[in-house]
Design a protein around this motif. Structure first.
Motif, PDB file in Angstrom:
ATOM      1  N   LEU A 114     -11.690   3.442  12.647  1.00 36.21           N
ATOM      2  CA  LEU A 114     -13.095   2.630  13.464  1.00 36.21           C
ATOM      3  C   LEU A 114     -12.714   2.339  14.927  1.00 36.21           C
ATOM      4  N   LEU A 115     -11.602   2.269  15.322  1.00 32.81           N
ATOM      5  CA  LEU A 115     -11.270   2.159  16.543  1.00 32.81           C
ATOM      6  C   LEU A 115     -11.195   3.357  17.477  1.00 32.81           C
ATOM      7  N   GLY A 116     -11.130   4.513  16.667  1.00 35.51           N
ATOM      8  CA  GLY A 116     -11.238   5.754  17.158  1.00 35.51           C
ATOM      9  C   GLY A 116      -9.845   6.397  17.775  1.00 35.51           C
ATOM     10  N   ALA A 117      -8.859   5.968  16.963  1.00 37.05           N
ATOM     11  CA  ALA A 117      -7.515   6.343  17.231  1.00 37.05           C
ATOM     12  C   ALA A 117      -7.503   7.883  16.786  1.00 37.05           C
ATOM     13  N   ASP A 118      -6.429   8.798  17.270  1.00 33.45           N
ATOM     14  CA  ASP A 118      -6.287  10.098  17.048  1.00 33.45           C
ATOM     15  C   ASP A 118      -5.650   9.969  16.013  1.00 33.45           C
ATOM     16  N   SER A 119      -5.419  11.235  15.118  1.00 36.65           N
ATOM     17  CA  SER A 119      -4.952  11.286  13.840  1.00 36.65           C
ATOM     18  C   SER A 119      -3.400  11.407  14.137  1.00 36.65           C
ATOM     19  N   LYS A 120      -2.885  11.725  14.955  1.00 37.20           N
ATOM     20  CA  LYS A 120      -1.485  11.372  14.976  1.00 37.20           C
ATOM     21  C   LYS A 120      -0.876  10.130  14.901  1.00 37.20           C
ATOM     22  N   GLU A 121      -1.674   9.128  15.827  1.00 38.23           N
ATOM     23  CA  GLU A 121      -1.453   7.978  15.894  1.00 38.23           C
ATOM     24  C   GLU A 121      -1.762   7.224  14.732  1.00 38.23           C
ATOM     25  N   ILE A 122      -2.871   7.455  14.025  1.00 39.96           N
ATOM     26  CA  ILE A 122      -3.229   6.913  12.686  1.00 39.96           C
ATOM     27  C   ILE A 122      -2.268   7.065  11.625  1.00 39.96           C
ATOM     28  N   LYS A 123      -1.334   8.333  11.692  1.00 40.65           N
ATOM     29  CA  LYS A 123      -0.437   8.735  10.536  1.00 40.65           C
ATOM     30  C   LYS A 123       0.780   7.745  11.101  1.00 40.65           C
ATOM     31  N   ARG A 124       1.214   7.700  12.394  1.00 41.45           N
ATOM     32  CA  ARG A 124       2.380   7.248  12.772  1.00 41.45           C
ATOM     33  C   ARG A 124       2.345   5.643  12.356  1.00 41.45           C
ATOM     34  N   ARG A 125       1.076   4.974  12.923  1.00 41.95           N
ATOM     35  CA  ARG A 125       0.974   3.055  12.655  1.00 41.95           C
ATOM     36  C   ARG A 125       0.785   3.367  11.105  1.00 41.95           C
ATOM     37  N   THR A 126       0.088   3.922  10.297  1.00 45.44           N
ATOM     38  CA  THR A 126      -0.274   3.619   8.947  1.00 45.44           C
ATOM     39  C   THR A 126       1.274   3.893   8.040  1.00 45.44           C
ATOM     40  N   ASP A 127       2.062   4.766   8.505  1.00 49.51           N
ATOM     41  CA  ASP A 127       3.399   5.064   7.748  1.00 49.51           C
ATOM     42  C   ASP A 127       4.511   3.933   8.257  1.00 49.51           C
ATOM     43  N   GLU A 128       4.117   3.531   9.475  1.00 53.57           N
ATOM     44  CA  GLU A 128       5.266   2.512   9.922  1.00 53.57           C
ATOM     45  C   GLU A 128       4.735   1.181   9.169  1.00 53.57           C
ATOM     46  N   VAL A 129       3.388   0.848   9.351  1.00 49.61           N
ATOM     47  CA  VAL A 129       3.106  -0.415   8.550  1.00 49.61           C
ATOM     48  C   VAL A 129       3.446  -0.513   6.860  1.00 49.61           C
ATOM     49  N   LEU A 130       3.205   0.588   6.198  1.00 46.29           N
ATOM     50  CA  LEU A 130       3.430   0.916   4.878  1.00 46.29           C
ATOM     51  C   LEU A 130       4.929   0.789   4.435  1.00 46.29           C
ATOM     52  N   SER A 131       5.808   1.183   5.431  1.00 48.99           N
ATOM     53  CA  SER A 131       7.255   0.800   5.081  1.00 48.99           C
ATOM     54  C   SER A 131       7.514  -0.612   5.527  1.00 48.99           C
ATOM     55  N   ALA A 132       6.917  -1.148   6.414  1.00 49.89           N
ATOM     56  CA  ALA A 132       7.202  -2.469   6.794  1.00 49.89           C
ATOM     57  C   ALA A 132       6.828  -3.445   5.745  1.00 49.89           C
ATOM     58  N   VAL A 133       5.588  -3.336   4.569  1.00 50.37           N
ATOM     59  CA  VAL A 133       5.536  -3.957   3.647  1.00 50.37           C
ATOM     60  C   VAL A 133       6.005  -3.495   2.310  1.00 50.37           C
ATOM     61  N   GLY A 134       6.768  -2.437   2.396  1.00 51.21           N
ATOM     62  CA  GLY A 134       7.823  -1.848   1.346  1.00 51.21           C
ATOM     63  C   GLY A 134       7.056  -0.863   0.388  1.00 51.21           C
ATOM     64  N   ILE A 135       5.888  -0.494   0.733  1.00 51.96           N
ATOM     65  CA  ILE A 135       5.264   0.533  -0.404  1.00 51.96           C
ATOM     66  C   ILE A 135       5.159   1.710   0.290  1.00 51.96           C
ATOM     67  N   PRO A 136       6.111   2.590   1.046  1.00 56.67           N
ATOM     68  CA  PRO A 136       5.755   3.906   1.873  1.00 56.67           C
ATOM     69  C   PRO A 136       5.496   5.070   0.737  1.00 56.67           C
ATOM     70  N   GLU A 137       6.189   4.815  -0.535  1.00 58.45           N
ATOM     71  CA  GLU A 137       5.823   5.835  -1.549  1.00 58.45           C
ATOM     72  C   GLU A 137       4.634   5.764  -2.137  1.00 58.45           C
ATOM     73  N   LYS A 138       3.785   4.541  -1.899  1.00 55.80           N
ATOM     74  CA  LYS A 138       2.388   4.536  -2.538  1.00 55.80           C
ATOM     75  C   LYS A 138       1.293   5.062  -1.829  1.00 55.80           C
ATOM     76  N   ALA A 139       1.611   5.819  -0.577  1.00 57.78           N
ATOM     77  CA  ALA A 139       0.743   6.277   0.285  1.00 57.78           C
ATOM     78  C   ALA A 139      -0.753   7.189  -0.255  1.00 57.78           C
ATOM     79  N   GLN A 140      -0.234   7.823  -1.424  1.00 53.92           N
ATOM     80  CA  GLN A 140      -1.313   8.731  -1.818  1.00 53.92           C
ATOM     81  C   GLN A 140      -1.915   8.424  -3.155  1.00 53.92           C
ATOM     82  N   VAL A 141      -1.462   7.075  -3.584  1.00 51.92           N
ATOM     83  CA  VAL A 141      -1.874   6.387  -4.616  1.00 51.92           C
ATOM     84  C   VAL A 141      -3.196   5.730  -4.407  1.00 51.92           C
TER      85      VAL A 141
END
Length: 241
Positions: A114-141
């Motif tokens: 919604l903020l218009g971030a590019d795809s590389k930034e979206i992937k980096r930040r999303t992967d980062e925060v999913l790791s921070a909350v302990g569920i990186p392996e659930k990304a495609q679930v």
């Protein structure tokens, strides 16, 4: 001197149900500081969720003033409020509000899209925060294949992914076991301390009270008292006896 991120003065809110008037908030005065972790406690129905919905710009108030990062929310149009909320606020809903047809990754990345971030930034930040909350392996679930606690962590990740100035959480540890709840609160505490972000947490969970810089105790639409850090320690000690 601490800098105010949120300033509320005499905030009132009334709801009408079947012609019955209910005063949810009866004149709230509250300052919330930049970089603090404030908890709202009190009995069910005392106005906590109404107050945080107003602070997050989701709900309009009837009277008073509410400034968030210097902006008077009532003066903004709906479109301006939506944009301002998207840039500055993360919200963890008690009911999670995940979109069932989207994967975990896509649910979490919504604020960045919604903020218009590019795809590389979206992937980096999303992967980062999913790791921070302990569920990186659930990304495609999909959400339907997650436990309640895992869904809650997805909701928390979505609230944090765009690094908002204010994170507002409604019972963020209610579906989590003690170990996971501690990890989430450690993450929240670190964000407030190192990133200078402000967190407001509504909770009945006395296991997490010790993380608060202050606790505002509400009752019957009013803030009854505010406990500072020293009083929080005494309050927690009392709760554990």
């Amino acid at each position: 001197m601490q800098e105010n991120l949120v300033e509320c003065r005499n905030i009132t809110k009334t709801f009408m149900f079947n012609s019955v008037k209910t005063e949810a908030l009866k004149g709230i005065d509250l300052d919330i500081y930049k970089g603090e972790l404030l908890m709202l406690a009190g009995p069910s129905g005392c106005g906590k969720t109404t107050l945080i919905s107003i602070l997050a710009g989701i709900l309009n108030y009837d009277q008073g003033e509410c400034r968030l990062i210097g902006k008077e929310l009532k003066t903004l149009t709906d479109n301006q409020k939506t944009k301002y909320r998207g840039e500055n606020i993360g919200f963890v809903f008690q009911s999670f509000n995940l979109i069932p047809t989207l994967t975990v990754f896509d649910n979490v990345s919504i604020p960045l899209v919604l903020l218009g971030a590019d795809s590389k930034e979206i992937k980096r930040r999303t992967d980062e925060v999913l790791s921070a909350v302990g569920i990186p392996e659930k990304a495609q679930v999909f959400p339907r294949n997650l436990s309640g606690g895992q869904q809650q962590r997805v909701a928390i990740a979505r609230a944090l992914v765009h690094s908002p100035n204010l994170v507002v959480c409604d019972e963020p540890t209610s579906a989590l076991d003690a170990v996971t709840g501690k990890k989430i609160m450690d993450l929240f505490s670190e964000i407030a301390r190192t990133d200078d972000k402000t967190l407001i947490i509504v909770t009945h969970d006395n296991r997490i009270f010790s993380y608060a810089d202050r606790i505002a105790i509400m009752n019957d639409g009013l803030i009854e008292k505010i406990l500072d850090k020293q009083a929080v320690s005494q309050f927690v000690a009392g709760e554990n006896h």
